[in-house]
Design a protein around this motif. Structure first.
Motif, PDB file in Angstrom:
ATOM      1  N   UNK A  48       0.842  -1.405   0.022  1.00 57.54           N
ATOM      2  CA  UNK A  48      -0.257   0.042  -0.108  1.00 57.54           C
ATOM      3  C   UNK A  48       1.101   0.870   0.027  1.00 57.54           C
ATOM      4  N   UNK A  49       0.964   1.723  -0.602  1.00 61.42           N
ATOM      5  CA  UNK A  49       0.958   3.179  -1.004  1.00 61.42           C
ATOM      6  C   UNK A  49       1.529   4.182  -0.168  1.00 61.42           C
ATOM      7  N   UNK A 103       4.440  -1.046   8.722  1.00 61.00           N
ATOM      8  CA  UNK A 103       5.124  -1.451   8.100  1.00 61.00           C
ATOM      9  C   UNK A 103       3.982  -1.301   6.827  1.00 61.00           C
ATOM     10  N   UNK A 104       4.223  -1.174   5.470  1.00 68.77           N
ATOM     11  CA  UNK A 104       3.101  -1.140   4.358  1.00 68.77           C
ATOM     12  C   UNK A 104       2.602  -2.212   4.541  1.00 68.77           C
ATOM     13  N   UNK A 105       1.346  -2.735   4.465  1.00 74.43           N
ATOM     14  CA  UNK A 105       0.931  -4.002   4.131  1.00 74.43           C
ATOM     15  C   UNK A 105       0.720  -4.446   2.862  1.00 74.43           C
ATOM     16  N   UNK A 106       1.150  -5.979   2.045  1.00 71.64           N
ATOM     17  CA  UNK A 106       1.418  -6.489   1.351  1.00 71.64           C
ATOM     18  C   UNK A 106      -0.509  -6.206   0.497  1.00 71.64           C
ATOM     19  N   UNK A 107      -0.596  -6.270  -0.542  1.00 72.75           N
ATOM     20  CA  UNK A 107      -1.508  -6.071  -1.637  1.00 72.75           C
ATOM     21  C   UNK A 107      -1.467  -7.026  -2.878  1.00 72.75           C
ATOM     22  N   UNK A 108      -2.597  -7.736  -3.343  1.00 73.76           N
ATOM     23  CA  UNK A 108      -2.091  -8.332  -4.350  1.00 73.76           C
ATOM     24  C   UNK A 108      -2.625  -7.884  -5.395  1.00 73.76           C
ATOM     25  N   UNK A 109      -1.888  -8.228  -6.980  1.00 73.75           N
ATOM     26  CA  UNK A 109      -2.041  -7.951  -8.650  1.00 73.75           C
ATOM     27  C   UNK A 109      -3.696  -7.828  -8.410  1.00 73.75           C
ATOM     28  N   UNK A 110      -3.491  -8.996  -9.261  1.00 75.24           N
ATOM     29  CA  UNK A 110      -5.040  -8.845  -9.773  1.00 75.24           C
ATOM     30  C   UNK A 110      -5.482 -10.584  -9.620  1.00 75.24           C
ATOM     31  N   UNK A 111      -6.405 -10.644 -10.399  1.00 71.00           N
ATOM     32  CA  UNK A 111      -7.165 -12.593 -10.610  1.00 71.00           C
ATOM     33  C   UNK A 111      -6.741 -12.861 -12.097  1.00 71.00           C
ATOM     34  N   UNK A 194     -10.158  -8.385  -1.572  1.00 70.90           N
ATOM     35  CA  UNK A 194      -9.760  -8.063  -1.323  1.00 70.90           C
ATOM     36  C   UNK A 194      -8.228  -8.054  -0.219  1.00 70.90           C
ATOM     37  N   UNK A 195      -8.355  -6.811   0.566  1.00 76.90           N
ATOM     38  CA  UNK A 195      -6.424  -6.745   0.395  1.00 76.90           C
ATOM     39  C   UNK A 195      -6.336  -5.276  -0.443  1.00 76.90           C
ATOM     40  N   UNK A 196      -7.149  -5.279  -1.551  1.00 74.79           N
ATOM     41  CA  UNK A 196      -6.191  -4.268  -2.513  1.00 74.79           C
ATOM     42  C   UNK A 196      -6.859  -2.391  -2.109  1.00 74.79           C
ATOM     43  N   UNK A 197      -6.107  -1.092  -2.101  1.00 75.67           N
ATOM     44  CA  UNK A 197      -6.132  -0.256  -2.106  1.00 75.67           C
ATOM     45  C   UNK A 197      -7.519  -0.039  -2.918  1.00 75.67           C
ATOM     46  N   UNK A 198      -8.112   0.759  -2.270  1.00 76.65           N
ATOM     47  CA  UNK A 198      -9.370   1.226  -2.748  1.00 76.65           C
ATOM     48  C   UNK A 198      -9.264   2.300  -3.992  1.00 76.65           C
ATOM     49  N   UNK A 227       3.346   5.707  -8.910  1.00 77.26           N
ATOM     50  CA  UNK A 227       3.667   5.048  -8.834  1.00 77.26           C
ATOM     51  C   UNK A 227       2.211   3.798  -9.101  1.00 77.26           C
ATOM     52  N   UNK A 228       2.727   2.443  -9.483  1.00 73.08           N
ATOM     53  CA  UNK A 228       1.463   1.612  -9.938  1.00 73.08           C
ATOM     54  C   UNK A 228       2.312   0.720 -10.249  1.00 73.08           C
ATOM     55  N   UNK A 229       2.078  -0.228 -11.097  1.00 75.41           N
ATOM     56  CA  UNK A 229       2.055  -1.661 -11.294  1.00 75.41           C
ATOM     57  C   UNK A 229       1.941  -1.986 -12.914  1.00 75.41           C
ATOM     58  N   UNK A 230       2.041  -2.820 -13.677  1.00 78.35           N
ATOM     59  CA  UNK A 230       1.718  -3.321 -14.366  1.00 78.35           C
ATOM     60  C   UNK A 230       1.883  -4.826 -14.877  1.00 78.35           C
TER      61      UNK A 230
END
Length: 357
Positions: A48-49, A103-111, A194-198, A227-230
């Motif tokens: 989470x940023x 600490x910054x929690x992890x989140x999933x990328x996508x399904x 679940x767990x992904x930033x809104x 930032x982000x991800x691809x």
């Protein structure tokens, strides 16, 4: 070797019951009933940023480890946790340990979901916890799912179908391989997990590369952050198969588009995620992800799994745990063992410990 295989004869309806695989950078949670097999893709850099970083770096906790061990051995787990998490060590004259930070929690990328098109569109919530069992399909006779620790491989199989998932240690890709009598499928991406930033800003584009080869590129930017991800997801059918990209307009509610697959007995789906700290770096991240999935040897049957299994076995090592469990108990599935453990929560079940080791 004890504790190298986890298995169950019931599908995992929820991501919490998924079998997880990983290579230290990428991971995947494989679950779903026949007709809606899903892998939730994770990446070690996705946190989470908006959680503030500690101003002076992480605390030095090594000095407290002896005391924490003593507390745990004495059965005082709560105090051991407080020793790490509190602003000040509790009691025993322990000194101030500095300000608390989270600490910054992890989140999933996508399904990445493989859906039997006869089941209809996939709702966002169904991608992680299906509600309508009749629409999602039921467990076929002979269904069995396994997690091979030594090979780093999760497999769901039933008569006429096999779905394998692993995170390649050689290629750094999440790989899904499906074989058998395959219906027409839709390969779809879902970021609402679940767990992904809104408020994620998500764009996705699917396109065909050839008659049996397609690509889905998913770009995600954090709200109020540069930032982000691809992610690049390559969909490759076996001999005689056809793939056809479809847009978000042709998806279900909240869909991002995807790829239709028909006429094949083998399907390979490769996914690579790349994180970026600034939107100016998005194109570079996209190129790295595309290079990784397009360069994989998808047409050399068995190579991806074979090279990964060899590398993973070396990392897994030769450690085993033998608690003298009976042969009958070692043949029980994880669901049966968990049910037994629930009946005796204060008595660790040796068969479960061996299985989870």
């Amino acid at each position: 070797m004890r504790g190298t295989l986890l298995f169950d004869t019931a599908p995992a309806d929820r991501w919490e019951d998924a079998f997880g695989v990983g290579n230290g950078r990428h991971g995947a949670l494989a679950y779903g009933r026949p007709g809606t097999e899903t892998a939730i893709v994770t990446h070690h850099r996705l946190t989470w940023p908006d959680t503030p970083a500690p101003p002076a770096g992480p605390p030095d906790l090594a000095v407290s480890l002896p005391r924490v061990r003593d507390l745990l051995l004495a059965g005082e787990s709560r105090r051991a946790l407080e020793l790490f998490a509190s602003d000040r060590y509790i009691g025993d004259g322990l000194a101030d340990h500095g300000a608390r930070y989270h600490p910054r929690p992890f989140h999933p990328a996508f399904a990445v979901s493989l859906r039997d098109e006869r089941a209809g569109s996939l709702r966002d919530e169904d991608a992680v916890s299906p509600r309508d069992e009749s629409a999602r399909g039921t467990a076929a006779d002979g269904y069995r799912r396994t997690l091979n620790y030594r090979a780093g491989l999760a497999v769901a199989a039933w008569p006429g179908r096999r779905h394998a998932c692993f995170a390649s240690r050689v290629r750094d890709l999440v790989v899904q391989q499906v074989s058998g009598t395959l219906p027409d499928l839709a390969v779809e991406i879902n970021t609402r997990l679940p767990g992904a930033p809104a408020g994620l800003r998500v764009t996705a584009q699917a396109r065909e590369r050839s008659a049996g080869d397609a690509m889905i590129v998913t770009a995600v930017q954090y709200p109020g952050h540069a930032g982000g991800y691809v992610g690049a997801t390559r969909v490759v059918s076996g001999a005689g198969g056809m793939v056809m990209a479809f847009s978000a307009a042709d998806s279900g509610p909240g869909g991002l588009g995807g790829v239709h697959v028909s006429g094949c007995r083998e399907l390979t789906v490769l996914t690579r995620v790349e994180a970026f700290g600034d939107c100016a770096d998005l194109d570079t991240a996209r190129d790295r992800a595309l290079t990784a999935v397009t360069g994989a040897p998808v047409y050399q049957r068995g190579l991806l799994l074979a090279e990964h299994a060899r590398a993973h076995a070396r990392a897994f090592g030769e450690v085993s745990l033998d608690l003298g469990v009976s042969a009958a108990d070692r043949r029980l599935g994880i669901g049966q063992l968990l049910t037994r453990q629930e009946g005796h929560p204060d008595q660790p079940l040796p068969a479960l410990l061996e299985t989870l080791f």
